[in-house]
Scaffold this motif. Structure first.
Motif, PDB file in Angstrom:
ATOM      1  N   TYR A 222      -5.758   3.422  -6.846  1.00  0.00           N
ATOM      2  CA  TYR A 222      -5.663   1.965  -6.743  1.00  0.00           C
ATOM      3  C   TYR A 222      -6.601   1.435  -5.668  1.00  0.00           C
ATOM      4  CZ  TYR A 222      -2.546   2.379  -2.611  1.00  0.00           C
ATOM      5  OH  TYR A 222      -2.005   2.664  -1.384  1.00  0.00           O
ATOM      6  N   TYR A 224      -7.680  -2.875  -4.057  1.00  0.00           N
ATOM      7  CA  TYR A 224      -7.407  -4.304  -4.240  1.00  0.00           C
ATOM      8  C   TYR A 224      -8.469  -5.229  -3.632  1.00  0.00           C
ATOM      9  CZ  TYR A 224      -2.691  -2.888  -5.643  1.00  0.00           C
ATOM     10  OH  TYR A 224      -1.617  -2.328  -6.296  1.00  0.00           O
ATOM     11  N   GLU A 244       1.205  -2.054  -3.447  1.00  0.00           N
ATOM     12  CA  GLU A 244       1.610  -3.142  -4.340  1.00  0.00           C
ATOM     13  C   GLU A 244       0.583  -4.279  -4.344  1.00  0.00           C
ATOM     14  OE1 GLU A 244       5.434  -4.455  -3.047  1.00  0.00           O
ATOM     15  OE2 GLU A 244       6.353  -2.469  -3.256  1.00  0.00           O
ATOM     16  N   PRO A 246       1.120  -7.705  -6.192  1.00  0.00           N
ATOM     17  CA  PRO A 246       1.807  -8.639  -7.096  1.00  0.00           C
ATOM     18  C   PRO A 246       0.936  -9.785  -7.592  1.00  0.00           C
ATOM     19  CG  PRO A 246       2.589  -8.844  -4.813  1.00  0.00           C
ATOM     20  CD  PRO A 246       1.764  -7.624  -4.880  1.00  0.00           C
ATOM     21  N   GLU A 247      -0.068 -10.191  -6.772  1.00  0.00           N
ATOM     22  CA  GLU A 247      -0.941 -11.282  -7.192  1.00  0.00           C
ATOM     23  C   GLU A 247      -1.869 -10.893  -8.342  1.00  0.00           C
ATOM     24  OE1 GLU A 247      -0.336 -10.496  -4.110  1.00  0.00           O
ATOM     25  OE2 GLU A 247      -0.017 -12.276  -2.852  1.00  0.00           O
ATOM     26  N   VAL A 248      -1.960  -9.594  -8.629  1.00  0.00           N
ATOM     27  CA  VAL A 248      -2.803  -9.133  -9.738  1.00  0.00           C
ATOM     28  C   VAL A 248      -1.976  -8.271 -10.697  1.00  0.00           C
ATOM     29  CG1 VAL A 248      -5.021  -9.317  -8.562  1.00  0.00           C
ATOM     30  CG2 VAL A 248      -3.644  -7.248  -8.264  1.00  0.00           C
ATOM     31  N   ASP A 249      -0.724  -8.658 -10.853  1.00  0.00           N
ATOM     32  CA  ASP A 249       0.183  -8.037 -11.825  1.00  0.00           C
ATOM     33  C   ASP A 249       0.500  -6.573 -11.532  1.00  0.00           C
ATOM     34  OD1 ASP A 249       0.309 -10.451 -13.269  1.00  0.00           O
ATOM     35  OD2 ASP A 249      -1.527  -9.930 -14.375  1.00  0.00           O
ATOM     36  N   VAL A 250       0.576  -6.230 -10.253  1.00  0.00           N
ATOM     37  CA  VAL A 250       1.039  -4.886  -9.870  1.00  0.00           C
ATOM     38  C   VAL A 250       2.196  -5.074  -8.884  1.00  0.00           C
ATOM     39  CG1 VAL A 250       0.395  -2.604  -9.018  1.00  0.00           C
ATOM     40  CG2 VAL A 250      -1.342  -4.050 -10.078  1.00  0.00           C
ATOM     41  N   PRO A 251       3.375  -5.462  -9.387  1.00  0.00           N
ATOM     42  CA  PRO A 251       4.521  -5.718  -8.509  1.00  0.00           C
ATOM     43  C   PRO A 251       5.225  -4.445  -8.030  1.00  0.00           C
ATOM     44  CG  PRO A 251       5.149  -6.092 -10.779  1.00  0.00           C
ATOM     45  CD  PRO A 251       3.675  -5.762 -10.797  1.00  0.00           C
ATOM     46  N   TYR A 252       4.733  -3.301  -8.429  1.00  0.00           N
ATOM     47  CA  TYR A 252       5.310  -2.012  -8.055  1.00  0.00           C
ATOM     48  C   TYR A 252       4.275  -1.239  -7.235  1.00  0.00           C
ATOM     49  CZ  TYR A 252       2.545  -1.223 -12.241  1.00  0.00           C
ATOM     50  OH  TYR A 252       1.532  -1.239 -13.176  1.00  0.00           O
TER      51      TYR A 252
END
Length: 296
Positions: A222, A224, A244, A246-252
């Motif tokens: 990963y 970011y 994580e 979350p702003e790019v659709d990875v809330p995990y």
């Protein structure tokens, strides 16, 4: 009568000459022992010098042995292998630490790479700097790459012009990869051991070529810093340490043992780098030394 007297005088003269010569001969004979003593002294001095010379040599030999031993001890054993299913690095056995992450910096040495290398050096955190050829056009840029390498960081191939490989023919793919490896070798004296394709896009031809060149092809687990919401040091630190986004659709969380972490030569990444390393260490992760990775 006169003849007889002359003969007597002649005999007396011969006797006198004989007596004068003898002391000279004795003197010469007495000088010989002196010469012998001097020769003995010289031989003894020579022996002492030879012994001193031998003593002088011994520490140098010991120092050389010590240096050779240090070099042998400095050799790092490659005990982590790449898992191509998720691009993580896994130890070959349980005796090695699995709680590691690999730090990688792409698009070097653009603007912030030397600064980032210095930060990592101060933190004792190894990493791979993946290089593009178009950032090595000048002698100044080449000097930047050499400085990063001289600080002990691994140098990887990221293609010459950051070309998306599946958009160009095989001959162009070859040039993008080989020309950069040649240039890297010219600058730092060795060819790269790692390869990462721009955008993570590889072709079958590129994969085979990279293998033939003795490089390990890798993508990442990963990253970011190339997403707009994370072009901020604090937000990027949070994302890289937690895994994580979350702003790019990875809330995990994508953070896991052996994670291959992608970062770039960017201003916000350079600003966040120290906190990223510290945060990962606080979570119990060790920064993996690229020298411990098994390559072709």
């Amino acid at each position: 009568m006169k003849k007889w007297m002359l003969m007597v005088i002649f005999v007396l003269l011969l006797s006198a000459c004989s007596e004068e010569v003898q002391p000279t001969a004795q003197s010469e004979e007495k000088d010989e022992p002196k010469a012998t003593e001097q020769q003995a002294d010289q031989e003894q001095e020579g022996t002492e010098k030879d012994e001193e010379s031998d003593e002088d040599v011994q520490p140098a030999d010991a120092e050389e042995d010590s240096e050779e031993l240090a070099e042998e001890e400095a050799v790092v054993e490659a005990v982590y292998e790449l898992n191509e299913a998720n691009w993580t690095l896994e130890p070959v056995s349980d005796e090695y630490n699995s709680q590691v992450v690999l730090l990688t910096i792409d698009d070097a040495p653009d603007t912030y790479s030397v600064e980032m290398a210095k930060t990592l050096k101060e933190l004792g955190a190894p990493a791979i700097f993946f290089v593009n050829g178009h950032f090595l056009d000048t002698e100044e840029e080449k000097a930047m790459l050499k400085e990063i390498h001289d600080m002990g960081f691994a140098i990887g191939n990221h293609t010459y012009s950051h070309q998306k490989l599946d958009d160009v023919p095989e001959e162009t793919q070859r040039d993008e990869i080989i020309a950069l490896s040649d240039l890297i070798e010219e600058v730092i004296g060795e060819r790269p051991k790692f390869f990462r394709a721009p955008h993570g896009v590889n072709t079958d031809f590129a994969k085979q070529l990279v293998k033939e060149e003795g490089m390990l092809l890798m993508n990442w687990t990963y990253g970011y810093d190339y997403f707009k919401p994370y072009m901020d040091a604090d937000k990027l630190t949070q994302a890289m340490v937690t895994g994580e986004g979350p702003e790019v659709d990875v809330p995990y969380s994508l953070l896991k043992p052996g994670a291959n972490l992608l970062m770039h030569d960017r201003e916000w990444t350079a600003a966040a780098l120290s906190d990223i390393v510290t945060g990962l260490r606080d979570k119990g992760y060790e920064m993996l030394d690229p020298e411990k990775i098994i390559t072709p």
